[in-house]
Design a protein around this motif. Structure first.
Motif, PDB file in Angstrom:
ATOM      1  N   TRP A 165       7.712   1.393  -4.854  1.00 20.84           N
ATOM      2  CA  TRP A 165       6.590   2.153  -5.409  1.00 20.84           C
ATOM      3  C   TRP A 165       5.673   2.679  -4.320  1.00 20.84           C
ATOM      4  O   TRP A 165       5.048   3.730  -4.483  1.00 20.84           O
ATOM      5  CB  TRP A 165       5.798   1.295  -6.387  1.00 20.84           C
ATOM      6  CG  TRP A 165       6.486   1.094  -7.697  1.00 20.84           C
ATOM      7  CD1 TRP A 165       7.311   1.973  -8.342  1.00 20.84           C
ATOM      8  CD2 TRP A 165       6.401  -0.061  -8.536  1.00 20.84           C
ATOM      9  NE1 TRP A 165       7.762   1.428  -9.533  1.00 20.84           N
ATOM     10  CE2 TRP A 165       7.215   0.187  -9.679  1.00 20.84           C
ATOM     11  CE3 TRP A 165       5.733  -1.277  -8.460  1.00 20.84           C
ATOM     12  CZ2 TRP A 165       7.364  -0.741 -10.714  1.00 20.84           C
ATOM     13  CZ3 TRP A 165       5.872  -2.205  -9.480  1.00 20.84           C
ATOM     14  CH2 TRP A 165       6.692  -1.922 -10.605  1.00 20.84           C
ATOM     15  N   SER A 166       5.586   1.958  -3.206  1.00 23.40           N
ATOM     16  CA  SER A 166       4.708   2.410  -2.115  1.00 23.40           C
ATOM     17  C   SER A 166       5.161   3.764  -1.572  1.00 23.40           C
ATOM     18  O   SER A 166       4.349   4.533  -1.057  1.00 23.40           O
ATOM     19  CB  SER A 166       4.675   1.372  -0.984  1.00 23.40           C
ATOM     20  OG  SER A 166       5.919   1.324  -0.290  1.00 23.40           O
ATOM     21  N   THR A 167       6.454   4.073  -1.697  1.00 22.12           N
ATOM     22  CA  THR A 167       6.967   5.380  -1.245  1.00 22.12           C
ATOM     23  C   THR A 167       6.738   6.469  -2.285  1.00 22.12           C
ATOM     24  O   THR A 167       6.995   7.645  -2.008  1.00 22.12           O
ATOM     25  CB  THR A 167       8.474   5.294  -0.937  1.00 22.12           C
ATOM     26  OG1 THR A 167       9.201   5.087  -2.157  1.00 22.12           O
ATOM     27  CG2 THR A 167       8.772   4.153   0.022  1.00 22.12           C
ATOM     28  N   GLN A 168       6.283   6.069  -3.472  1.00 25.45           N
ATOM     29  CA  GLN A 168       6.066   7.023  -4.559  1.00 25.45           C
ATOM     30  C   GLN A 168       4.587   7.299  -4.827  1.00 25.45           C
ATOM     31  O   GLN A 168       4.237   7.927  -5.820  1.00 25.45           O
ATOM     32  CB  GLN A 168       6.715   6.490  -5.845  1.00 25.45           C
ATOM     33  CG  GLN A 168       8.163   6.094  -5.703  1.00 25.45           C
ATOM     34  CD  GLN A 168       9.041   7.266  -5.280  1.00 25.45           C
ATOM     35  OE1 GLN A 168       9.045   8.309  -5.932  1.00 25.45           O
ATOM     36  NE2 GLN A 168       9.796   7.100  -4.205  1.00 25.45           N
ATOM     37  N   GLY A 169       3.742   6.799  -3.959  1.00 27.99           N
ATOM     38  CA  GLY A 169       2.316   7.012  -4.139  1.00 27.99           C
ATOM     39  C   GLY A 169       1.635   5.953  -4.987  1.00 27.99           C
ATOM     40  O   GLY A 169       0.496   6.137  -5.432  1.00 27.99           O
ATOM     41  N   ILE A 170       2.314   4.824  -5.208  1.00 26.86           N
ATOM     42  CA  ILE A 170       1.744   3.737  -6.009  1.00 26.86           C
ATOM     43  C   ILE A 170       1.465   2.531  -5.119  1.00 26.86           C
ATOM     44  O   ILE A 170       2.373   2.054  -4.421  1.00 26.86           O
ATOM     45  CB  ILE A 170       2.695   3.323  -7.143  1.00 26.86           C
ATOM     46  CG1 ILE A 170       2.948   4.502  -8.088  1.00 26.86           C
ATOM     47  CG2 ILE A 170       2.124   2.138  -7.920  1.00 26.86           C
ATOM     48  CD1 ILE A 170       3.974   4.216  -9.166  1.00 26.86           C
ATOM     49  N   THR A 171       0.245   2.043  -5.145  1.00 25.84           N
ATOM     50  CA  THR A 171      -0.108   0.804  -4.457  1.00 25.84           C
ATOM     51  C   THR A 171       0.012  -0.341  -5.455  1.00 25.84           C
ATOM     52  O   THR A 171      -0.541  -0.272  -6.558  1.00 25.84           O
ATOM     53  CB  THR A 171      -1.544   0.862  -3.911  1.00 25.84           C
ATOM     54  OG1 THR A 171      -1.581   1.800  -2.827  1.00 25.84           O
ATOM     55  CG2 THR A 171      -2.002  -0.496  -3.404  1.00 25.84           C
TER      56      THR A 171
ATOM     57  N   GLU B   7       0.830  -1.194   0.000  1.00 21.91           N
ATOM     58  CA  GLU B   7       0.000   0.000   0.000  1.00 21.91           C
ATOM     59  C   GLU B   7       0.871   1.255   0.000  1.00 21.91           C
ATOM     60  O   GLU B   7       1.904   1.320   0.681  1.00 21.91           O
ATOM     61  CB  GLU B   7      -0.890   0.003   1.240  1.00 21.91           C
ATOM     62  CG  GLU B   7      -2.019   1.005   1.200  1.00 21.91           C
ATOM     63  CD  GLU B   7      -3.209   0.525   0.382  1.00 21.91           C
ATOM     64  OE1 GLU B   7      -3.819   1.374  -0.290  1.00 21.91           O
ATOM     65  OE2 GLU B   7      -3.523  -0.683   0.433  1.00 21.91           O
ATOM     66  N   ALA B   8       0.460   2.247  -0.781  1.00 23.38           N
ATOM     67  CA  ALA B   8       1.169   3.525  -0.789  1.00 23.38           C
ATOM     68  C   ALA B   8       1.190   4.120   0.613  1.00 23.38           C
ATOM     69  O   ALA B   8       0.169   4.113   1.316  1.00 23.38           O
ATOM     70  CB  ALA B   8       0.495   4.484  -1.770  1.00 23.38           C
ATOM     71  N   THR B   9       2.327   4.625   1.014  1.00 23.89           N
ATOM     72  CA  THR B   9       2.495   5.064   2.401  1.00 23.89           C
ATOM     73  C   THR B   9       1.817   6.394   2.694  1.00 23.89           C
ATOM     74  O   THR B   9       1.442   6.662   3.842  1.00 23.89           O
ATOM     75  CB  THR B   9       3.992   5.164   2.740  1.00 23.89           C
ATOM     76  OG1 THR B   9       4.633   6.026   1.781  1.00 23.89           O
ATOM     77  CG2 THR B   9       4.652   3.800   2.704  1.00 23.89           C
ATOM     78  N   GLU B  10       1.657   7.253   1.695  1.00 22.47           N
ATOM     79  CA  GLU B  10       1.066   8.569   1.936  1.00 22.47           C
ATOM     80  C   GLU B  10      -0.024   8.881   0.906  1.00 22.47           C
ATOM     81  O   GLU B  10      -0.027   9.930   0.271  1.00 22.47           O
ATOM     82  CB  GLU B  10       2.155   9.657   1.900  1.00 22.47           C
ATOM     83  CG  GLU B  10       3.192   9.505   3.006  1.00 22.47           C
ATOM     84  CD  GLU B  10       4.198  10.633   2.994  1.00 22.47           C
ATOM     85  OE1 GLU B  10       4.017  11.573   2.189  1.00 22.47           O
ATOM     86  OE2 GLU B  10       5.145  10.582   3.784  1.00 22.47           O
ATOM     87  N   GLY B  11      -0.928   7.960   0.726  1.00 27.15           N
ATOM     88  CA  GLY B  11      -2.029   8.168  -0.203  1.00 27.15           C
ATOM     89  C   GLY B  11      -1.748   7.577  -1.571  1.00 27.15           C
ATOM     90  O   GLY B  11      -0.659   7.766  -2.126  1.00 27.15           O
TER      91      GLY B  11
ATOM     92  N   GLN C 134     -13.239  -1.030  -7.202  1.00 30.30           N
ATOM     93  CA  GLN C 134     -14.135  -0.760  -6.079  1.00 30.30           C
ATOM     94  C   GLN C 134     -13.378  -0.209  -4.881  1.00 30.30           C
ATOM     95  O   GLN C 134     -13.871   0.679  -4.174  1.00 30.30           O
ATOM     96  CB  GLN C 134     -14.877  -2.041  -5.693  1.00 30.30           C
ATOM     97  CG  GLN C 134     -15.872  -2.534  -6.734  1.00 30.30           C
ATOM     98  CD  GLN C 134     -16.593  -3.787  -6.295  1.00 30.30           C
ATOM     99  OE1 GLN C 134     -16.765  -4.043  -5.094  1.00 30.30           O
ATOM    100  NE2 GLN C 134     -17.024  -4.609  -7.259  1.00 30.30           N
ATOM    101  N   LYS C 135     -12.178  -0.722  -4.678  1.00 34.24           N
ATOM    102  CA  LYS C 135     -11.394  -0.292  -3.513  1.00 34.24           C
ATOM    103  C   LYS C 135     -10.734   1.062  -3.749  1.00 34.24           C
ATOM    104  O   LYS C 135     -10.552   1.842  -2.802  1.00 34.24           O
ATOM    105  CB  LYS C 135     -10.337  -1.361  -3.193  1.00 34.24           C
ATOM    106  CG  LYS C 135      -9.563  -1.081  -1.910  1.00 34.24           C
ATOM    107  CD  LYS C 135      -8.650  -2.248  -1.556  1.00 34.24           C
ATOM    108  CE  LYS C 135      -7.934  -1.976  -0.235  1.00 34.24           C
ATOM    109  NZ  LYS C 135      -7.052  -3.096   0.177  1.00 34.24           N
ATOM    110  N   TYR C 136     -10.358   1.337  -5.008  1.00 36.99           N
ATOM    111  CA  TYR C 136      -9.675   2.601  -5.336  1.00 36.99           C
ATOM    112  C   TYR C 136     -10.440   3.274  -6.484  1.00 36.99           C
ATOM    113  O   TYR C 136      -9.959   3.327  -7.620  1.00 36.99           O
ATOM    114  CB  TYR C 136      -8.226   2.348  -5.745  1.00 36.99           C
ATOM    115  CG  TYR C 136      -7.419   1.558  -4.732  1.00 36.99           C
ATOM    116  CD1 TYR C 136      -6.758   2.193  -3.682  1.00 36.99           C
ATOM    117  CD2 TYR C 136      -7.318   0.166  -4.831  1.00 36.99           C
ATOM    118  CE1 TYR C 136      -6.023   1.472  -2.752  1.00 36.99           C
ATOM    119  CE2 TYR C 136      -6.577  -0.557  -3.910  1.00 36.99           C
ATOM    120  CZ  TYR C 136      -5.940   0.100  -2.879  1.00 36.99           C
ATOM    121  OH  TYR C 136      -5.201  -0.627  -1.971  1.00 36.99           O
ATOM    122  N   PRO C 137     -11.625   3.787  -6.222  1.00 39.12           N
ATOM    123  CA  PRO C 137     -12.496   4.259  -7.309  1.00 39.12           C
ATOM    124  C   PRO C 137     -12.024   5.537  -8.003  1.00 39.12           C
ATOM    125  O   PRO C 137     -12.489   5.826  -9.109  1.00 39.12           O
ATOM    126  CB  PRO C 137     -13.836   4.481  -6.600  1.00 39.12           C
ATOM    127  CG  PRO C 137     -13.473   4.759  -5.176  1.00 39.12           C
ATOM    128  CD  PRO C 137     -12.262   3.915  -4.899  1.00 39.12           C
TER     129      PRO C 137
END
Length: 333
Positions: A91-97, A62-66, A134-137
């Motif tokens: 990638w989680s540190t770059q805003g990518i989940t 999961e992205a750490t800051e949104g 559904q989770k990330y609309p």
């Protein structure tokens, strides 16, 4: 006496031919069968429950800051979701989940080693896309396929009924299908898959290296979830999938990012060249001079991770690797 000898010889050949027919009809490649539609697919932090109530292991970084974008990652042959642990963490540190899953027949799924078939592979991927939406609309969703996973992604997004995504990233896509094999290899593979489909091959002694990251290769060799010996009918199924992926290239629409390593010893460049020539003109193509087959796990893997992130957010490659503009692949010639 001579006539009798010729008759026996001919009868012997006929007998052998009949035996081959019997053998080939008695043994066919095994493909996993879908169960009845019993439940609605569901995505949790650890599993994707499929339409026929199978549980496929899932890993989510999961992205750490949104979350600004989601990557659904599809692994290669004999691999599983852990293939994306390193890029997923970064990638989680770059805003990518990043969401990765074990495809049927691989990793910790039931019937490990048994080929799942293209239809089931694409259907499971479609279910995961729908669940991610559904989770990330409100965020864009990208598909990332490595090797065999690239072939799955290509056949999926080329299907007009597949859920819409924001783009596809193909890392060393496996497109070495029937069109690339000579008649001898085609005959040998078909015969083997239809006579002794359960026989397993290891690939030892072929002298083929997947990456320059020896530590990663050693870890895979010790990983119990990484398949070391492949059933012949799974290879047969893979060639079918690769062939369909090659044909699907005509129907792919941008945005698409195609990545390939010049030192790739698993997927021949000639096959990727031929496939790339069928893609739309505005597809982004990057050739890594020091890249091997496992681009994201090579020693220069972090360069590839950043290139993918930059392409998602800016359609730009920051590493200095050439994107478009160079005749990396002969297109439409």
């Amino acid at each position: 006496m001579t006539v009798k000898f010729k008759f026996r010889k001919r009868a012997h050949h006929v007998f052998l031919a009949m035996m081959l027919v019997v053998l080939s009809s008695a043994c066919t490649p095994v493909v996993q069968q879908a169960g009845e539609s019993r439940v609605d697919p569901e995505l949790t932090a650890t599993t994707l429950t499929t339409f026929d109530d199978k549980e496929l292991p899932v890993k989510i970084w999961e992205a750490t800051e949104g979350t600004r974008a989601v990557i659904i990652a599809v692994h290669g042959i004999n691999d599983y979701s852990n293939a994306f642990a390193f890029p997923g963490s970064w990638w989680s540190t770059q805003g990518i989940t990043t969401i990765a899953y074990d495809q049927r027949g691989f990793g910790a799924t039931p019937e490990t080693g048994v080929w799942p078939g293209q239809d089931l592979m694409v259907r499971d991927l479609a279910s995961l896309v729908e669940q991610a939406k559904q989770k990330y609309p409100t965020v864009p969703i990208y598909l990332l396929g490595e090797s065999m996973g690239g072939a799955v992604v290509m056949t999926a997004v080329g299907d007009p009924e597949f859920p819409e995504v924001s783009g596809a990233i193909l890392s060393a896509p496996a497109v070495w299908g029937w069109q690339s094999l000579n008649i001898f290899y085609k005959t040998v593979l078909w015969t083997a898959a239809h006579t002794f489909p359960e026989t397993k091959l290891t690939g030892r002694g072929l002298g083929v290296q997947a990456s320059d990251n020896i530590s990663v290769l050693r870890n895979l060799g010790a990983d119990p979830l990484f398949i070391k010996a492949t059933r012949i009918d799974a290879i047969y199924g893979l060639v079918d999938l690769m062939d369909n992926a090659y044909e699907a290239a005509d129907d792919l629409l941008p945005p698409i990012l195609l990545l390939y390593g010049e030192k790739d010893e698993l997927v021949p460049k000639s096959s990727v060249d031929a496939m790339a020539a069928r893609l739309p003109e505005d597809v982004d193509i990057v050739l890594y001079e020091n890249g091997w087959h496992m681009l994201m796990r090579d020693l220069q893997g972090p360069v590839v991770w950043r290139d993918i992130a930059d392409w998602i957010f800016e359609r730009n490659i920051s590493s200095g690797n050439k994107i478009n503009g160079l005749p990396l692949f002969p297109k439409n010639e």
